[in-house]
Design a protein around this motif. Sequence first.
Motif, PDB file in Angstrom:
ATOM      1  N   VAL A   7      -0.737 -14.327   3.494  1.00 33.95           N
ATOM      2  CA  VAL A   7      -1.162 -13.011   3.980  1.00 33.95           C
ATOM      3  C   VAL A   7      -0.573 -12.804   5.370  1.00 33.95           C
ATOM      4  O   VAL A   7      -0.299 -13.754   6.092  1.00 33.95           O
ATOM      5  N   THR A   8      -0.380 -11.546   5.724  1.00 36.75           N
ATOM      6  CA  THR A   8       0.079 -11.189   7.062  1.00 36.75           C
ATOM      7  C   THR A   8      -1.058 -10.460   7.762  1.00 36.75           C
ATOM      8  O   THR A   8      -1.632  -9.523   7.205  1.00 36.75           O
ATOM      9  N   ASP A  30      -8.243 -13.267  -0.416  1.00 37.98           N
ATOM     10  CA  ASP A  30      -8.785 -12.036  -0.986  1.00 37.98           C
ATOM     11  C   ASP A  30      -9.818 -11.399  -0.059  1.00 37.98           C
ATOM     12  O   ASP A  30      -9.867 -10.181   0.084  1.00 37.98           O
ATOM     13  N   THR A  31     -10.640 -12.208   0.592  1.00 37.43           N
ATOM     14  CA  THR A  31     -11.631 -11.682   1.532  1.00 37.43           C
ATOM     15  C   THR A  31     -10.943 -11.049   2.742  1.00 37.43           C
ATOM     16  O   THR A  31     -11.331  -9.969   3.189  1.00 37.43           O
ATOM     17  N   LEU A  32      -9.917 -11.723   3.272  1.00 40.27           N
ATOM     18  CA  LEU A  32      -9.186 -11.174   4.422  1.00 40.27           C
ATOM     19  C   LEU A  32      -8.548  -9.829   4.074  1.00 40.27           C
ATOM     20  O   LEU A  32      -8.558  -8.895   4.876  1.00 40.27           O
ATOM     21  N   VAL A  33      -7.994  -9.722   2.888  1.00 39.18           N
ATOM     22  CA  VAL A  33      -7.341  -8.485   2.454  1.00 39.18           C
ATOM     23  C   VAL A  33      -8.391  -7.402   2.206  1.00 39.18           C
ATOM     24  O   VAL A  33      -8.228  -6.254   2.625  1.00 39.18           O
ATOM     25  N   THR A  37      -8.502  -7.253   7.352  1.00 33.09           N
ATOM     26  CA  THR A  37      -8.000  -8.138   8.404  1.00 33.09           C
ATOM     27  C   THR A  37      -6.549  -8.514   8.164  1.00 33.09           C
ATOM     28  O   THR A  37      -5.797  -8.761   9.104  1.00 33.09           O
ATOM     29  N   ALA A  38      -6.139  -8.552   6.886  1.00 30.83           N
ATOM     30  CA  ALA A  38      -4.777  -8.956   6.538  1.00 30.83           C
ATOM     31  C   ALA A  38      -4.309  -8.162   5.327  1.00 30.83           C
ATOM     32  O   ALA A  38      -5.105  -7.504   4.656  1.00 30.83           O
ATOM     33  N   VAL A  39      -3.013  -8.242   5.076  1.00 29.80           N
ATOM     34  CA  VAL A  39      -2.418  -7.651   3.880  1.00 29.80           C
ATOM     35  C   VAL A  39      -1.668  -8.757   3.151  1.00 29.80           C
ATOM     36  O   VAL A  39      -1.246  -9.740   3.767  1.00 29.80           O
ATOM     37  N   VAL A  40      -1.523  -8.604   1.857  1.00 27.58           N
ATOM     38  CA  VAL A  40      -0.784  -9.607   1.080  1.00 27.58           C
ATOM     39  C   VAL A  40       0.652  -9.641   1.599  1.00 27.58           C
ATOM     40  O   VAL A  40       1.276  -8.597   1.799  1.00 27.58           O
ATOM     41  N   TYR A  41       1.158 -10.830   1.829  1.00 24.82           N
ATOM     42  CA  TYR A  41       2.502 -11.012   2.368  1.00 24.82           C
ATOM     43  C   TYR A  41       3.549 -10.447   1.414  1.00 24.82           C
ATOM     44  O   TYR A  41       3.527 -10.727   0.223  1.00 24.82           O
ATOM     45  N   ASP A  42       4.445  -9.627   1.966  1.00 25.85           N
ATOM     46  CA  ASP A  42       5.540  -9.064   1.173  1.00 25.85           C
ATOM     47  C   ASP A  42       6.841  -9.589   1.754  1.00 25.85           C
ATOM     48  O   ASP A  42       7.218  -9.234   2.871  1.00 25.85           O
TER      49      ASP A  42
END
Length: 88
Positions: A7-8, A30-33, A37-42
């Motif tokens: 995650v970023t 999943d909780t961070l997203v 707080t975060a987005v899935v790393y792309d």
Amino acid sequence: MSELKPVTFAKVWRGYNVGETAGFPDDVADTLVSNGTAVVYDENAAKPKRGGRAATAAPKPAATSAPVSQAPTGAPAPVVDPALEPKP
């Protein structure tokens, strides 16, 4: 052993700064997203440039109408001790 989900970070969280990427177990990622707080790393997302100067330069100070007096180059400015000044 399970894989980590990268995650970023979009917000500061526990020592991670905005823009940093780290891997976590699925439930933590999943909780961070889900809480923003975060987005899935792309991997294909554009990466921001690091360092460098700002795109716009700071404005230059306005010129003064009165000249600024300066000591000649290389010469120290005179030091005046009020105790040594002649008394009127």
